[in-house]
Design a protein around this motif. Structure first.
Motif, PDB file in Angstrom:
ATOM      1  N   ASP A 198       0.823  -1.205   0.000  1.00 51.16           N
ATOM      2  CA  ASP A 198       0.000   0.000   0.000  1.00 51.16           C
ATOM      3  C   ASP A 198       0.860   1.258   0.000  1.00 51.16           C
ATOM      4  O   ASP A 198       2.036   1.244   0.367  1.00 51.16           O
ATOM      5  CB  ASP A 198      -0.920  -0.013   1.217  1.00 51.16           C
ATOM      6  N   LYS A 199       0.235   2.340  -0.381  1.00 53.37           N
ATOM      7  CA  LYS A 199       0.941   3.604  -0.540  1.00 53.37           C
ATOM      8  C   LYS A 199       1.545   4.102   0.763  1.00 53.37           C
ATOM      9  O   LYS A 199       2.643   4.675   0.778  1.00 53.37           O
ATOM     10  CB  LYS A 199      -0.006   4.662  -1.120  1.00 53.37           C
ATOM     11  N   ASN A 200       0.851   3.912   1.868  1.00 53.44           N
ATOM     12  CA  ASN A 200       1.376   4.368   3.152  1.00 53.44           C
ATOM     13  C   ASN A 200       2.715   3.717   3.466  1.00 53.44           C
ATOM     14  O   ASN A 200       3.662   4.374   3.913  1.00 53.44           O
ATOM     15  CB  ASN A 200       0.382   4.071   4.280  1.00 53.44           C
ATOM     16  N   ALA A 201       2.803   2.413   3.228  1.00 54.29           N
ATOM     17  CA  ALA A 201       4.030   1.681   3.530  1.00 54.29           C
ATOM     18  C   ALA A 201       5.155   2.059   2.573  1.00 54.29           C
ATOM     19  O   ALA A 201       6.285   2.336   2.991  1.00 54.29           O
ATOM     20  CB  ALA A 201       3.770   0.178   3.480  1.00 54.29           C
ATOM     21  N   THR A 202       4.859   2.071   1.279  1.00 52.24           N
ATOM     22  CA  THR A 202       5.913   2.346   0.305  1.00 52.24           C
ATOM     23  C   THR A 202       6.382   3.797   0.357  1.00 52.24           C
ATOM     24  O   THR A 202       7.566   4.082   0.165  1.00 52.24           O
ATOM     25  CB  THR A 202       5.445   1.992  -1.117  1.00 52.24           C
ATOM     26  N   THR A 203       5.477   4.713   0.631  1.00 55.03           N
ATOM     27  CA  THR A 203       5.882   6.116   0.742  1.00 55.03           C
ATOM     28  C   THR A 203       6.787   6.327   1.949  1.00 55.03           C
ATOM     29  O   THR A 203       7.778   7.063   1.887  1.00 55.03           O
ATOM     30  CB  THR A 203       4.651   7.027   0.844  1.00 55.03           C
ATOM     31  N   MET A 204       6.448   5.685   3.060  1.00 59.12           N
ATOM     32  CA  MET A 204       7.285   5.778   4.248  1.00 59.12           C
ATOM     33  C   MET A 204       8.706   5.319   3.953  1.00 59.12           C
ATOM     34  O   MET A 204       9.687   5.904   4.432  1.00 59.12           O
ATOM     35  CB  MET A 204       6.682   4.929   5.374  1.00 59.12           C
ATOM     36  N   ALA A 205       8.831   4.286   3.138  1.00 61.49           N
ATOM     37  CA  ALA A 205      10.146   3.706   2.840  1.00 61.49           C
ATOM     38  C   ALA A 205      10.829   4.374   1.652  1.00 61.49           C
ATOM     39  O   ALA A 205      11.877   3.906   1.203  1.00 61.49           O
ATOM     40  CB  ALA A 205       9.989   2.214   2.567  1.00 61.49           C
ATOM     41  N   SER A 206      10.248   5.447   1.133  1.00 58.40           N
ATOM     42  CA  SER A 206      10.806   6.088  -0.062  1.00 58.40           C
ATOM     43  C   SER A 206      11.698   7.282   0.258  1.00 58.40           C
ATOM     44  O   SER A 206      12.276   7.877  -0.644  1.00 58.40           O
ATOM     45  CB  SER A 206       9.666   6.555  -0.978  1.00 58.40           C
ATOM     46  N   THR A 207      11.803   7.647   1.540  1.00 57.27           N
ATOM     47  CA  THR A 207      12.643   8.780   1.927  1.00 57.27           C
ATOM     48  C   THR A 207      13.536   8.385   3.100  1.00 57.27           C
ATOM     49  O   THR A 207      13.324   7.359   3.739  1.00 57.27           O
ATOM     50  CB  THR A 207      11.795   9.998   2.341  1.00 57.27           C
ATOM     51  N   ASP A 208      14.523   9.229   3.369  1.00 54.65           N
ATOM     52  CA  ASP A 208      15.387   8.995   4.523  1.00 54.65           C
ATOM     53  C   ASP A 208      15.663  10.318   5.223  1.00 54.65           C
ATOM     54  O   ASP A 208      15.048  11.343   4.915  1.00 54.65           O
ATOM     55  CB  ASP A 208      16.683   8.286   4.099  1.00 54.65           C
ATOM     56  N   PHE A 209      16.583  10.307   6.158  1.00 57.76           N
ATOM     57  CA  PHE A 209      16.859  11.493   6.972  1.00 57.76           C
ATOM     58  C   PHE A 209      17.334  12.673   6.130  1.00 57.76           C
ATOM     59  O   PHE A 209      17.078  13.829   6.458  1.00 57.76           O
ATOM     60  CB  PHE A 209      17.906  11.134   8.029  1.00 57.76           C
ATOM     61  N   GLY A 210      18.032  12.389   5.037  1.00 56.98           N
ATOM     62  CA  GLY A 210      18.539  13.471   4.198  1.00 56.98           C
ATOM     63  C   GLY A 210      17.455  14.303   3.540  1.00 56.98           C
ATOM     64  O   GLY A 210      17.634  15.492   3.301  1.00 56.98           O
ATOM     65  N   HIS A 211      16.329  13.678   3.211  1.00 60.97           N
ATOM     66  CA  HIS A 211      15.232  14.344   2.503  1.00 60.97           C
ATOM     67  C   HIS A 211      15.745  15.022   1.223  1.00 60.97           C
ATOM     68  O   HIS A 211      15.269  16.093   0.841  1.00 60.97           O
ATOM     69  CB  HIS A 211      14.539  15.377   3.402  1.00 60.97           C
ATOM     70  N   LEU A 212      16.702  14.382   0.577  1.00 60.06           N
ATOM     71  CA  LEU A 212      17.275  14.931  -0.644  1.00 60.06           C
ATOM     72  C   LEU A 212      16.799  14.179  -1.885  1.00 60.06           C
ATOM     73  O   LEU A 212      16.981  14.656  -3.002  1.00 60.06           O
ATOM     74  CB  LEU A 212      18.815  14.879  -0.593  1.00 60.06           C
ATOM     75  N   THR A 213      16.211  13.020  -1.677  1.00 59.45           N
ATOM     76  CA  THR A 213      15.765  12.215  -2.812  1.00 59.45           C
ATOM     77  C   THR A 213      14.594  11.355  -2.374  1.00 59.45           C
ATOM     78  O   THR A 213      14.370  11.148  -1.189  1.00 59.45           O
ATOM     79  CB  THR A 213      16.909  11.317  -3.331  1.00 59.45           C
ATOM     80  N   GLN A 214      13.837  10.862  -3.338  1.00 55.92           N
ATOM     81  CA  GLN A 214      12.718   9.968  -3.051  1.00 55.92           C
ATOM     82  C   GLN A 214      12.741   8.826  -4.048  1.00 55.92           C
ATOM     83  O   GLN A 214      12.794   9.051  -5.262  1.00 55.92           O
ATOM     84  CB  GLN A 214      11.380  10.702  -3.110  1.00 55.92           C
ATOM     85  N   VAL A 215      12.744   7.608  -3.538  1.00 56.12           N
ATOM     86  CA  VAL A 215      12.795   6.404  -4.368  1.00 56.12           C
ATOM     87  C   VAL A 215      11.720   5.445  -3.859  1.00 56.12           C
ATOM     88  O   VAL A 215      11.774   4.987  -2.716  1.00 56.12           O
ATOM     89  CB  VAL A 215      14.184   5.734  -4.298  1.00 56.12           C
ATOM     90  N   LEU A 216      10.768   5.130  -4.697  1.00 55.17           N
ATOM     91  CA  LEU A 216       9.616   4.328  -4.277  1.00 55.17           C
ATOM     92  C   LEU A 216       9.902   2.834  -4.458  1.00 55.17           C
ATOM     93  O   LEU A 216      10.224   2.387  -5.563  1.00 55.17           O
ATOM     94  CB  LEU A 216       8.387   4.715  -5.088  1.00 55.17           C
ATOM     95  N   PRO A 217       9.794   2.044  -3.379  1.00 54.90           N
ATOM     96  CA  PRO A 217       9.923   0.593  -3.525  1.00 54.90           C
ATOM     97  C   PRO A 217       8.611  -0.019  -3.995  1.00 54.90           C
ATOM     98  O   PRO A 217       7.558   0.627  -3.954  1.00 54.90           O
ATOM     99  CB  PRO A 217      10.252   0.141  -2.102  1.00 54.90           C
ATOM    100  N   ALA A 218       8.666  -1.269  -4.418  1.00 57.19           N
ATOM    101  CA  ALA A 218       7.441  -1.986  -4.781  1.00 57.19           C
ATOM    102  C   ALA A 218       6.702  -2.482  -3.551  1.00 57.19           C
ATOM    103  O   ALA A 218       5.479  -2.561  -3.543  1.00 57.19           O
ATOM    104  CB  ALA A 218       7.777  -3.170  -5.690  1.00 57.19           C
TER     105      ALA A 218
END
Length: 525
Positions: free
Chosen positions: A50-70
């Motif tokens: 679901d989107k909530n889970a994948t969005t949570m895992a798409s960023t990190d502390f840097g907040h410099l990039t976003q990469v969406l997992p499956a």
């Protein structure tokens, strides 16, 4: 479709053939498209798309990039992780996998584009910290899950009067995360990085095997994983060295106008310690009121006024923190001991300021600053941080070219400058350091709500300056976008690093966000 089809085909059906909602809406349960062994182990119930889970895992502390997992896996056991990796390894179309602890990476290193991110924290519900107090070497150690955070390790070990000797400045990081890099702080000069204080590991390799390794058994994997940036395996347990824990800390702050005196004194403080010197040494810069405010909990208003007067006539003040640990037995002599250690140093007269702290309060000091920033809405912002190791022989050149020029008008976060001893690092491990007996960690803790690209440009200017000046610096928490960049970073270790990848993760499944291996050349025919 055959019942034993790979998980990859499920991802393709979900994300290429049709959107997730239509798949969920089909009458046949999607779990039947997983490999049979995953269904039997009920791993499907712990995979979320679901989107909530994948969005949570798409960023990190840097907040410099976003990469969406499956998908995101919430494992209940190490076996769940092994099963997932085995599924990918045996698949005709393998999918990438990234272990996510506290996600304190900066540029997507814990992400997996269209792959699976493992939420390591979910293991906290089933794993506990086990403390061993044996009468034979190693005398004291803790068995710690890779998902555990260091503040919890501290709390558990202190109940036995024990503590790990080596720390990071921020304790809300996962054990597996720091050991995949190195784990450094002001104790590193004395005890080495955290990777030098590990007796044994349990690792899930890129083949899905659960392997116990140490210096004596499966040593190639042991040395590869420590400082290996997550490329060779997922750390699920670490046996950490423990020492008797002190109770209190005598904390000294020394101020300098002259950079040479500042570095000379730091180098003196980390030399020939033999357990009689300071237990922690870090240096930093004070450039204006914002840097001074970072230490508001230590400096009195009277002290602050004195420091402001210095800043009025000196653009840059250099600052050393040094601590001596003690307990109730040594308390009567600790002041005399600290005064003895400060003799002969070249700090500004009248600017050797001391106070006392609890051991826990000192180690967890950064958390207080975190809470203040969170209240102001300044924690979840962009963090274009940069760590670099600078050889001792060129730290003066770095000061002239970076602190006094490139960074002259920059006050976007604290800057730390402190030395470490090469002999406290194990060359067999994957971590990379300069080829000098003493080198400095220079850490720019930048933060910005909006204009973070400007700060990234500052980082590039600093790295470019080092190259042009012939300063053989090494990035800590490195990130390169080209193979040449990574080869230059690892230098003589590159060929061994490649061989280790070939041995332990031959299909390149793990930690794709590092972008070290974008292809596996040994697989080509």
């Amino acid at each position: 479709m055959p019942r034993r089809c790979s998980l990859t085909f499920f991802f393709l059906a979900t994300f290429v053939i049709s959107p997730l909602t239509s798949v969920v809406g089909q009458q046949r349960p999607w779990s039947t498209m997983l490999p049979q062994e995953l269904v039997e182990l009920d791993l499907a119930a712990r995979l979320r798309f679901d989107k909530n889970a994948t969005t949570m895992a798409s960023t990190d502390f840097g907040h410099l990039t976003q990469v969406l997992p499956a998908a995101v896996l919430y494992p209940s056991s190490v076996q769940d992780i092994s099963t997932l990796v085995k599924s990918s390894f045996s698949s005709y179309l393998p999918f990438s996998i990234a272990a996510r602890g506290q996600a304190h990476s900066l540029k997507g290193q814990v992400m997996a584009h269209n792959g699976v991110v493992i939420h390591m924290g979910s293991l906290n519900q089933t794993q506990e910290i086990r403390i061993n107090v044996s009468s034979s070497p190693p005398n004291f150690y803790a068995d710690v899950g890779g998902e555990q955070i260091w503040i919890d390790v501290l709390s558990a070990t202190l109940r036995h009067g024990l503590s790990p000797p080596s720390w990071t400045d921020y304790l809300y990081l996962s054990v597996g995360g720091t050991l995949s890099n190195a784990g450094i702080s002001g104790q590193t000069f004395l005890h080495g990085p955290q990777i030098s204080n590990v007796y044994e590991l349990d690792v899930v390799t890129g083949k899905g095997k659960i392997v116990t390794c140490s210096k004596q058994h499966n040593s190639k994997l042991f040395y590869a994983v420590l400082g290996g940036l997550g490329q060779f395996g997922i750390i699920t347990r670490a046996r950490i060295a423990l020492h008797p824990a002190p109770q209190k800390v005598k904390w000294a702050h020394l101020l300098y106008k002259d950079f040479s005196a500042f570095t000379r004194d730091q180098e003196h403080l980390i030399s020939s310690n033999n357990g009689e010197g300071f237990d922690y040494v870090e240096g930093s810069l004070i450039r204006d009121e914002s840097d001074l405010d970072d230490w508001r909990s230590f400096f009195s208003e009277k002290d602050k006024e004195k420091i402001r007067s210095l800043l009025a006539t000196n653009h840059l003040i250099y600052h050393i923190e040094a601590t001596k640990y003690y307990d109730n037995v040594t308390a009567p002599t600790v002041d005399k001991k600290v005064d003895s250690l400060l003799k002969g140093l070249s700090f500004i007269p009248g600017f050797a300021l001391k106070n006392d702290s609890s051991y826990v309060g000192f180690l967890n000091r950064v958390h207080d600053g975190e809470l203040k920033l969170r209240r102001k809405g300044l924690w979840e912002v962009h963090h274009p941080w940069m760590n670099i190791f600078v050889p001792k022989s060129r730290i003066s050149d770095f000061n002239e070219g970076v602190f006094k020029k490139i960074e002259r008008n920059s006050t976007t976060g604290p800057v730390f400058v402190y030395p470490m001893n090469q002999n406290k690092w194990d060359e067999r491990m994957s971590a990379v350091i300069p080829e000098e007996d003493v080198f400095y960690n220079v850490l720019f803790l930048r933060a910005a709500k909006n204009d973070w690209e400007y700060l990234e440009d500052q980082n590039k200017k600093i790295l470019s300056f080092c190259v042009k000046a012939g300063i053989k610096a090494k990035e800590y928490l490195p990130h390169y976008t080209t193979k040449k960049g990574w080869k230059d970073h690892f230098g003589p270790k590159w060929s061994k690093f490649v061989e280790r990848k070939k041995s332990f993760d031959p299909k390149g499944l793990l930690s794709p966000g590092q972008k070290i291996f974008t292809s596996m050349p040994w697989q080509r025919k």
